[in-house]
Motif scaffolding. Structure first.
Motif, short mmCIF file in Angstrom:
data_model
loop_
_atom_site.label_atom_id
_atom_site.label_comp_id
_atom_site.label_asym_id
_atom_site.label_seq_id
_atom_site.Cartn_x
_atom_site.Cartn_y
_atom_site.Cartn_z
N LYS A 17 -31.17 7.43 -58.29
CA LYS A 17 -30.52 8.51 -57.54
C LYS A 17 -29.06 8.17 -57.26
O LYS A 17 -28.18 9.03 -57.41
N ALA A 18 -28.77 6.93 -56.89
CA ALA A 18 -27.39 6.53 -56.60
C ALA A 18 -26.50 6.67 -57.84
O ALA A 18 -25.37 7.17 -57.75
N GLN A 19 -27.00 6.23 -59.00
CA GLN A 19 -26.23 6.37 -60.24
C GLN A 19 -26.00 7.84 -60.58
O GLN A 19 -24.90 8.22 -60.99
N CYS A 20 -27.03 8.64 -60.43
CA CYS A 20 -26.92 10.06 -60.78
C CYS A 20 -25.95 10.79 -59.86
O CYS A 20 -25.14 11.60 -60.32
N ILE A 21 -26.00 10.48 -58.57
CA ILE A 21 -25.05 11.10 -57.64
C ILE A 21 -23.63 10.72 -58.02
O ILE A 21 -22.72 11.57 -58.01
N ALA A 22 -23.41 9.46 -58.39
CA ALA A 22 -22.07 9.03 -58.80
C ALA A 22 -21.63 9.77 -60.06
O ALA A 22 -20.46 10.17 -60.17
N PHE A 44 -26.72 23.65 -62.44
CA PHE A 44 -27.55 22.52 -62.04
C PHE A 44 -27.36 21.39 -63.03
O PHE A 44 -27.05 21.62 -64.20
N LEU A 45 -27.58 20.16 -62.56
CA LEU A 45 -27.54 18.98 -63.41
C LEU A 45 -28.86 18.25 -63.23
O LEU A 45 -29.43 18.25 -62.13
N ILE A 46 -29.32 17.61 -64.28
CA ILE A 46 -30.59 16.90 -64.24
C ILE A 46 -30.35 15.45 -64.62
O ILE A 46 -29.78 15.16 -65.68
N GLY A 47 -30.77 14.55 -63.75
CA GLY A 47 -30.59 13.13 -63.99
C GLY A 47 -31.78 12.50 -64.68
O GLY A 47 -32.90 13.04 -64.65
N TYR A 53 -29.87 18.17 -59.48
CA TYR A 53 -28.71 18.15 -58.60
C TYR A 53 -28.03 19.52 -58.69
O TYR A 53 -27.74 20.00 -59.78
N GLU A 54 -27.82 20.14 -57.53
CA GLU A 54 -27.24 21.47 -57.53
C GLU A 54 -25.74 21.41 -57.75
O GLU A 54 -25.03 20.66 -57.09
N GLY A 74 -25.90 27.47 -66.33
CA GLY A 74 -25.62 26.28 -67.11
C GLY A 74 -26.39 25.09 -66.56
O GLY A 74 -26.22 24.73 -65.39
N ILE A 75 -27.24 24.51 -67.38
CA ILE A 75 -28.03 23.34 -67.00
C ILE A 75 -27.50 22.15 -67.79
O ILE A 75 -27.44 22.19 -69.02
N ASP A 76 -27.13 21.08 -67.09
CA ASP A 76 -26.58 19.90 -67.74
C ASP A 76 -27.51 18.71 -67.58
O ASP A 76 -27.87 18.36 -66.46
N PHE A 77 -27.90 18.10 -68.70
CA PHE A 77 -28.58 16.82 -68.66
C PHE A 77 -27.51 15.75 -68.60
O PHE A 77 -26.60 15.71 -69.45
#
Length: 98
Positions: A17-22, A44-47, A53-54, A74-77
Motif C-alpha cells: 500500500k505504501a509503494q502504491c500510494i507513492a 481509478f488506479l489499481i495497484g 486508488y481513486e 480511465g482505469i490505470d494499472f
C-alpha cells in the motif's frame, strides 16, 4: 458513460500500500506539474497490492483518452505491462470496477 479505457502507467510497479500510494502521488504530480492538468488524469488506479486508488472517481471527467474522456472512465494499472500481466490481486480488483 459507455466505456472503460484500460491503461498502464508504464513505470514502476508496486506491491504494498505504501509503494502504491507513492506511485499514485508521483503520477498525480506528473499530470499536474508536467501536463498542467487540474488533477490526475485517471478515474481509478489499481495497484499490484490489489487496492483501488481513486483518481477523479465516478463523477468527474478524466484526462486519459484524448477525444473520449467524456464517454468513459480511465482505469490505470500501476506498472508496466507490455510483456507481463498485472498481479492476480490487481486483476481481481479490476473486476470490482468493471
Amino acid at each position: 458513460v459507455s466505456y472503460l479505457f484500460i491503461h498502464h502507467s508504464a513505470g514502476a510497479s508496486c506491491s504494498t500500500k505504501a509503494q502504491c500510494i507513492a506511485e499514485v502521488k508521483g503520477i498525480q504530480n506528473y499530470h499536474m506539474d508536467s501536463n498542467g492538468w487540474s488533477d490526475i488524469g485517471y478515474s481509478f488506479l489499481i495497484g499490484g497490492d490489489g487496492n483501488i486508488y481513486e483518481g477523479r472517481g465516478w463523477n468527474k471527467v478524466g484526462a486519459h483518452t484524448y477525444g473520449f474522456n467524456s464517454v468513459g472512465y480511465g482505469i490505470d494499472f500501476i506498472g508496466t505491462f507490455t510483456s507481463t500481466n498485472p498481479t492476480q490481486a490487481a486483476q481481481n480488483a479490476y473486476k470490482q470496477l468493471a
